[in-house]
Motif scaffolding. Structure first.
Motif, PDB file in Angstrom:
ATOM      1  N   CYS A 270     -51.220  74.387  -0.796  1.00  0.00           N
ATOM      2  CA  CYS A 270     -51.097  73.236  -1.560  1.00  0.00           C
ATOM      3  C   CYS A 270     -50.712  72.107  -0.488  1.00  0.00           C
ATOM      4  O   CYS A 270     -50.092  70.987  -1.031  1.00  0.00           O
ATOM      5  CB  CYS A 270     -49.945  73.385  -2.603  1.00  0.00           C
ATOM      6  N   VAL A 271     -50.635  72.300   0.633  1.00  0.00           N
ATOM      7  CA  VAL A 271     -50.306  71.177   1.811  1.00  0.00           C
ATOM      8  C   VAL A 271     -51.397  70.118   1.759  1.00  0.00           C
ATOM      9  O   VAL A 271     -52.576  70.380   1.800  1.00  0.00           O
ATOM     10  CB  VAL A 271     -50.130  72.121   3.146  1.00  0.00           C
ATOM     11  N   VAL A 272     -50.563  68.982   1.805  1.00  0.00           N
ATOM     12  CA  VAL A 272     -51.237  67.658   1.854  1.00  0.00           C
ATOM     13  C   VAL A 272     -50.575  66.799   2.925  1.00  0.00           C
ATOM     14  O   VAL A 272     -49.371  67.028   3.274  1.00  0.00           O
ATOM     15  CB  VAL A 272     -51.314  66.853   0.355  1.00  0.00           C
ATOM     16  N   ASP A 273     -51.408  65.609   3.262  1.00  0.00           N
ATOM     17  CA  ASP A 273     -50.642  64.769   4.170  1.00  0.00           C
ATOM     18  C   ASP A 273     -49.475  64.058   3.319  1.00  0.00           C
ATOM     19  O   ASP A 273     -49.735  63.651   2.211  1.00  0.00           O
ATOM     20  CB  ASP A 273     -51.795  63.782   4.538  1.00  0.00           C
ATOM     21  N   LEU A 274     -48.485  63.699   3.946  1.00  0.00           N
ATOM     22  CA  LEU A 274     -47.442  62.827   3.381  1.00  0.00           C
ATOM     23  C   LEU A 274     -47.562  61.511   4.041  1.00  0.00           C
ATOM     24  O   LEU A 274     -47.463  61.405   5.235  1.00  0.00           O
ATOM     25  CB  LEU A 274     -46.094  63.560   3.830  1.00  0.00           C
ATOM     26  N   LEU A 275     -47.688  60.488   3.181  1.00  0.00           N
ATOM     27  CA  LEU A 275     -47.865  59.069   3.904  1.00  0.00           C
ATOM     28  C   LEU A 275     -46.541  58.352   3.913  1.00  0.00           C
ATOM     29  O   LEU A 275     -46.326  57.576   4.793  1.00  0.00           O
ATOM     30  CB  LEU A 275     -48.814  58.359   2.888  1.00  0.00           C
ATOM     31  N   GLU A 276     -45.818  58.403   2.809  1.00  0.00           N
ATOM     32  CA  GLU A 276     -44.561  57.785   3.006  1.00  0.00           C
ATOM     33  C   GLU A 276     -43.386  58.569   2.073  1.00  0.00           C
ATOM     34  O   GLU A 276     -43.582  59.422   1.459  1.00  0.00           O
ATOM     35  CB  GLU A 276     -44.561  56.440   2.008  1.00  0.00           C
ATOM     36  N   GLY A 277     -42.057  58.629   2.446  1.00  0.00           N
ATOM     37  CA  GLY A 277     -40.935  58.956   1.895  1.00  0.00           C
ATOM     38  C   GLY A 277     -40.143  59.954   2.697  1.00  0.00           C
ATOM     39  O   GLY A 277     -40.711  60.422   3.698  1.00  0.00           O
ATOM     40  N   ASP A 278     -39.002  60.402   2.299  1.00  0.00           N
ATOM     41  CA  ASP A 278     -38.296  61.321   2.991  1.00  0.00           C
ATOM     42  C   ASP A 278     -38.371  62.760   2.387  1.00  0.00           C
ATOM     43  O   ASP A 278     -37.546  63.007   1.326  1.00  0.00           O
ATOM     44  CB  ASP A 278     -36.954  60.897   3.279  1.00  0.00           C
ATOM     45  N   PRO A 279     -39.139  63.832   2.616  1.00  0.00           N
ATOM     46  CA  PRO A 279     -39.360  64.905   2.018  1.00  0.00           C
ATOM     47  C   PRO A 279     -38.002  65.977   2.397  1.00  0.00           C
ATOM     48  O   PRO A 279     -37.373  65.899   3.208  1.00  0.00           O
ATOM     49  CB  PRO A 279     -40.523  65.708   2.352  1.00  0.00           C
ATOM     50  N   ASP A 280     -37.671  66.744   1.318  1.00  0.00           N
ATOM     51  CA  ASP A 280     -36.739  67.897   1.537  1.00  0.00           C
ATOM     52  C   ASP A 280     -37.758  68.881   1.322  1.00  0.00           C
ATOM     53  O   ASP A 280     -38.057  69.838   0.474  1.00  0.00           O
ATOM     54  CB  ASP A 280     -35.698  67.979   0.209  1.00  0.00           C
ATOM     55  N   HIS A 281     -38.238  69.424   2.492  1.00  0.00           N
ATOM     56  CA  HIS A 281     -39.070  70.692   2.767  1.00  0.00           C
ATOM     57  C   HIS A 281     -38.109  72.099   2.361  1.00  0.00           C
ATOM     58  O   HIS A 281     -37.328  72.375   3.096  1.00  0.00           O
ATOM     59  CB  HIS A 281     -39.580  70.712   4.354  1.00  0.00           C
ATOM     60  N   ARG A 282     -38.909  72.605   1.923  1.00  0.00           N
ATOM     61  CA  ARG A 282     -38.328  74.235   1.349  1.00  0.00           C
ATOM     62  C   ARG A 282     -39.375  75.216   1.452  1.00  0.00           C
ATOM     63  O   ARG A 282     -39.210  76.403   1.059  1.00  0.00           O
ATOM     64  CB  ARG A 282     -37.904  73.943  -0.015  1.00  0.00           C
ATOM     65  N   ASP A 283     -40.611  74.968   2.119  1.00  0.00           N
ATOM     66  CA  ASP A 283     -41.345  76.008   2.302  1.00  0.00           C
ATOM     67  C   ASP A 283     -41.074  76.888   3.664  1.00  0.00           C
ATOM     68  O   ASP A 283     -40.216  76.520   4.308  1.00  0.00           O
ATOM     69  CB  ASP A 283     -42.890  75.276   2.676  1.00  0.00           C
ATOM     70  N   GLU A 284     -42.031  77.878   3.874  1.00  0.00           N
ATOM     71  CA  GLU A 284     -41.839  78.789   5.034  1.00  0.00           C
ATOM     72  C   GLU A 284     -43.084  78.848   5.634  1.00  0.00           C
ATOM     73  O   GLU A 284     -43.446  79.659   6.443  1.00  0.00           O
ATOM     74  CB  GLU A 284     -41.516  80.280   4.447  1.00  0.00           C
ATOM     75  N   TYR A 285     -43.994  77.728   5.401  1.00  0.00           N
ATOM     76  CA  TYR A 285     -45.316  77.601   6.162  1.00  0.00           C
ATOM     77  C   TYR A 285     -45.311  76.792   7.063  1.00  0.00           C
ATOM     78  O   TYR A 285     -45.960  77.125   8.344  1.00  0.00           O
ATOM     79  CB  TYR A 285     -46.318  77.277   4.978  1.00  0.00           C
ATOM     80  N   LEU A 286     -44.999  75.476   7.052  1.00  0.00           N
ATOM     81  CA  LEU A 286     -45.061  74.569   8.037  1.00  0.00           C
ATOM     82  C   LEU A 286     -44.074  74.727   9.180  1.00  0.00           C
ATOM     83  O   LEU A 286     -43.120  74.822   9.145  1.00  0.00           O
ATOM     84  CB  LEU A 286     -44.960  73.198   7.445  1.00  0.00           C
ATOM     85  N   THR A 287     -44.855  74.202  10.523  1.00  0.00           N
ATOM     86  CA  THR A 287     -43.786  74.247  11.518  1.00  0.00           C
ATOM     87  C   THR A 287     -43.062  72.787  11.402  1.00  0.00           C
ATOM     88  O   THR A 287     -43.437  71.846  10.776  1.00  0.00           O
ATOM     89  CB  THR A 287     -44.650  74.097  12.846  1.00  0.00           C
ATOM     90  N   GLU A 288     -42.109  72.664  12.469  1.00  0.00           N
ATOM     91  CA  GLU A 288     -41.202  71.323  12.261  1.00  0.00           C
ATOM     92  C   GLU A 288     -42.216  70.173  12.844  1.00  0.00           C
ATOM     93  O   GLU A 288     -41.988  69.107  12.275  1.00  0.00           O
ATOM     94  CB  GLU A 288     -40.042  71.489  13.252  1.00  0.00           C
ATOM     95  N   ASP A 289     -43.153  70.216  13.719  1.00  0.00           N
ATOM     96  CA  ASP A 289     -43.893  69.471  13.959  1.00  0.00           C
ATOM     97  C   ASP A 289     -44.833  69.002  12.829  1.00  0.00           C
ATOM     98  O   ASP A 289     -45.244  67.852  12.522  1.00  0.00           O
ATOM     99  CB  ASP A 289     -44.927  69.937  15.252  1.00  0.00           C
ATOM    100  N   GLU A 290     -45.319  70.033  12.282  1.00  0.00           N
ATOM    101  CA  GLU A 290     -46.357  69.627  10.933  1.00  0.00           C
ATOM    102  C   GLU A 290     -45.647  68.876   9.955  1.00  0.00           C
ATOM    103  O   GLU A 290     -45.972  68.336   8.976  1.00  0.00           O
ATOM    104  CB  GLU A 290     -47.135  71.115  10.553  1.00  0.00           C
ATOM    105  N   ARG A 291     -44.135  69.055   9.753  1.00  0.00           N
ATOM    106  CA  ARG A 291     -43.482  68.714   8.706  1.00  0.00           C
ATOM    107  C   ARG A 291     -43.174  67.096   8.919  1.00  0.00           C
ATOM    108  O   ARG A 291     -42.901  66.494   7.937  1.00  0.00           O
ATOM    109  CB  ARG A 291     -42.188  69.185   8.766  1.00  0.00           C
ATOM    110  N   THR A 292     -43.612  66.647   9.894  1.00  0.00           N
ATOM    111  CA  THR A 292     -43.366  65.162  10.126  1.00  0.00           C
ATOM    112  C   THR A 292     -44.490  64.335   9.405  1.00  0.00           C
ATOM    113  O   THR A 292     -44.315  63.190   8.820  1.00  0.00           O
ATOM    114  CB  THR A 292     -43.758  64.800  11.707  1.00  0.00           C
ATOM    115  N   ASP A 293     -45.654  64.800   8.984  1.00  0.00           N
ATOM    116  CA  ASP A 293     -46.632  64.046   8.142  1.00  0.00           C
ATOM    117  C   ASP A 293     -47.223  65.189   7.210  1.00  0.00           C
ATOM    118  O   ASP A 293     -48.367  64.629   6.683  1.00  0.00           O
ATOM    119  CB  ASP A 293     -47.462  63.255   9.196  1.00  0.00           C
TER     120      ASP A 293
END
Length: 311
Positions: A270-293
């Motif tokens: 269910c991962v998609v690109d984030l265009l705007e906003g401040d997310p509260d990441h709660r997954d165990e999948y994305l790396t810190e670099d991937e969480r930027t967008d």
């Protein structure tokens, strides 16, 4: 979920207690190399994909080994594996992905696994043994289903089993378990309470954050947050997400379908690109670099009033 799909054939299968151990062999090309801590997506059906840690010896390039516990409250994954995986069966998997790697160390390293969280630590034990790094593996469980599996391993003499099936049995003294670790590292996977306890004990003994490594098998809970809005940029749909509601469910109410699989923040479907906003990441999948967008919509929340996603 990994975008690369690999066709494999089931080799040997062995049922040890409630744990089905089986090998996956290449059908055509060689299997991609992997390191201890990696997991794969096991594709069991069109809408049934589950993630399992590789628990063989990473030095063996000819096969992948999985060990799957038959869970009483299975959501379909472990039950399907136990009912359908047989020698000769052809399956599809995703390429290995590793968010829980070993760090070079002279040891002694300590591995602490709770329940099914012991599986990635089995591969770590193999790799540390191959490197001649001293280690101990502690397995903590109320139903120690992997005990027989561990006792049959090549490193059984370095395994300590903490059977908590008896309610009167207390949790192991984590401070004692971690004594003498020095410059070594501690790796823990399993229930959050166990991992938190390991981290607290390690820090109290003077270990640094860099020496403590953990992996969860599910995302943080979504409950208890604030409501917020999500705008699907391509479709122009804007929805309010309830305090205890997944983003995927809110979007579905508005007619925007998001493909999901594990619904626990560990597969990436269910991962998609984030265009705007401040997310509260709660997954165990994305790396810190991937969480930027990017954002995992099945479990993540928002710190800002609005998230804009590329849907």
């Amino acid at each position: 979920m990994s975008t690369q799909t690999i066709e494999v054939r089931v080799g040997s299968c062995e049922l040890i207690g409630k744990v089905l151990s089986f090998d996956l062999l290449p059908v055509t090309d060689e299997l991609p190399p992997w390191e201890a801590g990696a997991h794969i997506d096991l594709i069991l059906g069109d809408d049934l994909v589950r993630q399992y840690s590789l628990c063989g010896d990473p030095a063996d390039k000819t096969r992948y080994c999985l060990a799957v516990l038959l869970e009483e409250n299975s959501r379909g994954g472990s039950r399907t594996v136990h009912e359908t995986v047989r020698p000769g069966a052809v399956l599809k998997i995703g390429a290995p992905r590793n968010l829980f790697p070993l760090v070079p160390s002279e040891g002694p390293d300590v591995l602490i696994g709770g329940g099914i969280g012991v599986t990635p630590l089995i591969a770590m034990a193999h790799e540390l043994g191959d490197r001649n790094v001293p280690f101990t593996l502690h397995y903590v469980a109320r139903d120690p289903a992997f005990a027989a599996f561990l006792q049959a391993s090549s490193f059984a003499d370095r395994v300590q089993i903490h059977d908590r099936s008896n309610p009167s049995t207390s949790r192991p003294d984590l401070s004692s378990v971690l004594q003498g670790i020095g410059r070594g590292h501690v790796y823990t996977c399993g229930p959050v309470a166990l991992m938190d306890g390991v981290q607290e004990a390690a820090l109290a003994l003077g270990l640094t954050e860099a020496q403590i490594h953990r992996e969860a098998f599910s995302a943080l809970p979504i409950s208890g947050g604030e409501t917020f809005e999500v705008l699907a940029a391509k479709s122009g749909v804007r929805v309010q997400v309830g305090a205890d509601e997944p983003i995927t469910a809110a979007l579905a109410r508005a007619g925007v379908k998001v493909t999901v699989s594990c619904e626990q923040g560990i597969c990436g479907t269910c991962v998609v690109d984030l265009l705007e906003g401040d997310p509260d990441h709660r997954d165990e999948y994305l790396t810190e670099d991937e969480r930027t967008d990017q954002i995992a919509l099945c479990c993540s929340r928002a710190k800002s009033p609005l998230l804009v996603v590329d849907l």
